[in-house]
Structure formats: structure tokens, C-alpha cells
Scaffold this active site. Structure first.
Site, PDB file in Angstrom:
ATOM      1  N   GLU A   1       1.232  25.786  26.858  1.00  0.00           N
ATOM      2  CA  GLU A   1       1.259  24.332  27.074  1.00  0.00           C
ATOM      3  C   GLU A   1       1.389  24.125  28.583  1.00  0.00           C
ATOM      4  OE1 GLU A   1       1.683  20.485  24.804  1.00  0.00           O
ATOM      5  OE2 GLU A   1       1.504  22.542  24.060  1.00  0.00           O
TER       6      GLU A   1
ATOM      7  N   CYS B   1      -2.557  21.263  25.616  1.00  0.00           N
ATOM      8  CA  CYS B   1      -2.196  22.354  24.703  1.00  0.00           C
ATOM      9  C   CYS B   1      -3.273  23.436  24.709  1.00  0.00           C
ATOM     10  CB  CYS B   1      -1.982  21.815  23.290  1.00  0.00           C
ATOM     11  SG  CYS B   1      -3.413  20.971  22.591  1.00  0.00           S
TER      12      CYS B   1
END
Length: 365
Positions: free
Chosen positions: A357, A323
Site C-alpha cells: 500500500e 493498493c
């Protein structure tokens, strides 16, 4: 607050993310980036709003994190349609009951593709039996409107569940349905449609794998449940107790017979594998019976600590979901000394933001 998303800019913003991630990964000679887009609206399955009381009325608000400016929110196109429907339905009912609205300061929503929703009502007061009776009536009224709803009341050191504090999501991975128990106030992937694409990509990366899989940071088993089909055995670790309980339910519900969850942090597991410490939680588990050629990691924003990076390098194949592409690249500086990137992907979990992401599939050189 702005009621319409800049959908006409979506493709341009996604392309910008693609270029930024490709530039960050360029020093590691990755193949062409695979890009997985998001629905352009109603993609977020959870949302939290403060409640603003104003001259006898109240409504949902959000605050700009930079300026602290307050915005009234009557419609939230980022959130799922189910959350938007609930936002419209619940406020008039709350306004009819003084005990439900008094000192209410926040409402949290958790929805699913399976059309279930949890509403958490947060208060600056003690919740008593009178509140509970009013909340039960609120739930009945919302069920009459067709909602499959759980209601939770929260106050200082109080949590009242009218029934349960979870909902069961159903995700489709390459045409197969998986049940995932999602617990209120525990981590779940916020963009369910993109999550399905992440799971499919991970399954495709690990197809035809040999041996066993080790997963660190497994949460409620989001990835390990879907990945188990590609391995002889799967050993997964997670430190948060509610997530471990949910993961064990998911294993049973999906009839997965080759997956075991251990309640440990990644750092603790590294210590156990290196013989630094012994853990009672590992009694009865023969770590040496696992032949883990593949490791899967989905760490927090800080990335992998240096000791865990060294542990990860011991495996022939590494599946890494990140992330934070900056800490990913920091870890790749070490990992790419021994491994090469075979696949790289961008998953647009958070449209219209700078958030990226990423996923990389690495194999030993």
C-alpha cells in the site's frame, strides 16, 4: 494451519517491500520513502472462513488459492484478538443447536478497535423464525461472555439482522478520536492500526492547505472525515449506497460541518465536471462554489482511468493512496508531467504478503 507467524522475518520482509517500492518510484525522483510498519500479529480486523463439516463435527477452514488445499484453522494470529476469542467461543455454542449448524457453510467476522464485532453466519438453506429464535439465544449467550456482538444470518436472497448490520469504530488521529460506522459486507480498511498511520500521514501532507478538497472513492468517509480540518470545504464522491449512508452518519457523529458526500462514481463525476452529462444527484449543489486546489484519490487496484487522470491533473495538489504500486506508477507517468512527488510513503497493511500500500503527495511543478 500454521498457528505462528514468522515474526522474526517481519523486518526483513518489510525492508524488501521498501526496496521494491523505492525501485518502482525511482523514475519519478521521489524523496526518501517514509515507512509505516504494522503490528506483527493480530492486525487484521476482518476475516472470512469456510465451515467444514466432518463426521458430525465442524470447524473453520481456509483454502490455498493456488493449490486448493484445505487447512483447518483453530487459531488465526493474523486476525484481531477479538476475532480469535470469538472463533473459540462461538463454535461450541453453534454445535449445541442443530438448527444453527445445519447447512452453515461460512462465517465472516468484522471487529473493531472499539471492541465491537459482527458475526455473519452464511447458509445453504432458508432461514426461518425458528432459526432466528436460536440465533437470538446464541447472541444472549455470547453477550453473557462479555462480547459486544451483532449477529447476521445470510442465505440466498435473505439477510436477517438481529439488531443492526453495522458497528461503530473509534480511530485515533494525532490524539483526536473519530467515530466511523462500518457496515457489514462493505469495504473498510482491514488493518486499523496502519489505517490510523495513513490518516495521520494524509493530515500531515495537507496541513496548511489553501482552498477546498475534492475526494474521489471516499467509502465511509475514512479519509475525508480526518482531512476536513485542513480545508475550507470538502466535496467527496462514492458510488456504493451503504458506504454513502455510513459516511453521512460519520459526518454528523463527528460534527464535521464542511464536508458533503455525493453518490457518484469517479467516472460520472468526471463527466459532470467536463459537462459531458448532467446528473439529478447534483441538483442543488453548486460545483462552482468549490475552489478545490487539492484532490484526494484512493482508487481500486486498476488505478485511475485515463479521463480521471486528466481531471486529477487540473488540481495543484494531489494526494494519491494506492493498493497497487504498478497502476500507481502507470498513472504517475502522466501525473509527473505536470506534478512532482513531495512525499512518498509505504503502509504495511498486509504483513507477510507481497501486497504494498503506497501513498504519494504531489504538487504542481
Amino acid at each position: 494451519m500454521q498457528s505462528q507467524l514468522p515474526a522474526e522475518q517481519y523486518e526483513h520482509l518489510l525492508k524488501d517491500k521498501q526496496q521494491r517500492l523505492a525501485t518502482l518510484l525511482a523514475p519519478f525522483n521521489p524523496p526518501t520513502l517514509e515507512v509505516f510498519s504494522s503490528p506483527q500479529q493480530h492486525y487484521r480486523m476482518r476475516a472470512e472462513f469456510r465451515i467444514w463439516h466432518d463426521k458430525g463435527d465442524f470447524y473453520h477452514v481456509m483454502f490455498n488459492q493456488q493449490t486448493a488445499q484445505r487447512y483447518r484453522v483453530d487459531h488465526f494470529p493474523i486476525a484481531s484478538q477479538l476475532i480469535n476469542q470469538m472463533m473459540q467461543s462461538i463454535l461450541p455454542l453453534l454445535k449445541r443447536e442443530n438448527i444453527l449448524q445445519h447447512k452453515l457453510f461460512q462465517i465472516d467476522y468484522l471487529s473493531t478497535l472499539s471492541n465491537k464485532i459482527i458475526v455473519s453466519l452464511l447458509y445453504h438453506k432458508v432461514l426461518d423464525e425458528q432459526w432466528e429464535q436460536a440465533a437470538k439465544q446464541l447472541r444472549i449467550e455470547l453477550q453473557k461472555q462479555g462480547f459486544d456482538i451483532q449477529i447476521i444470518g445470510r442465505a440466498n436472497k435473505q439477510k436477517i439482522c438481529l439488531d443492526q448490520d453495522f458497528v461503530d469504530e473509534v480511530l485515533s488521529v494525532h490524539g483526536k478520536s473519530y467515530v466511523y460506522r462500518q457496515v457489514e459486507n462493505s469495504f473498510t480498511q482491514p488493518n486499523a492500526m496502519v489505517n490510523q498511520k495513513m490518516l495521520e500521514w494524509a493530515v500531515d501532507c495537507t496541513r496548511n492547505s489553501q482552498g477546498d478538497l475534492l475526494e474521489l472513492y471516499c467509502g465511509n468517509g475514512n479519509f475525508s472525515i480526518a482531512l476536513a480540518q485542513n480545508f475550507r470545504q470538502v466535496l467527496a464522491t462514492e458510488i456504493a449506497k451503504p458506504s454513502v449512508v455510513a459516511a453521512r452518519f460519520n459526518i454528523a457523529e463527528n460534527s464535521i460541518d464542511n464536508l458533503q458526500i455525493i453518490r457518484m462514481s469517479a467516472e460520472e463525476f468526471t463527466q459532470a465536471m467536463n459537462g459531458v452529462r448532467e446528473f439529478n444527484r447534483l441538483k442543488g449543489i453548486d460545483l462552482h462554489s468549490y475552489q478545490c486546489n487539492t484532490i484526494f484519490v484512493d482508487p481500486p487496484r486498476a488505478g485511475l482511468d485515463s479521463e480521471t487522470v486528466k481531471l486529477v491533473q487540473n488540481y495543484d495538489n494531489i494526494l494519491y493512496i494506492s493498493c497497487n504500486p504498478y497502476t500507481l506508477c502507470d498513472n504517475l507517468n502522466t501525473l509527473c508531467q505536470t506534478h512532482r512527488i513531495e512525499k512518498a510513503a509505504l503502509f504495511d497493511q498486509f504483513p507477510y504478503t507481497d501486497h504494498i500500500e503506497a501513498g504519494v503527495w504531489l504538487t504542481r511543478k
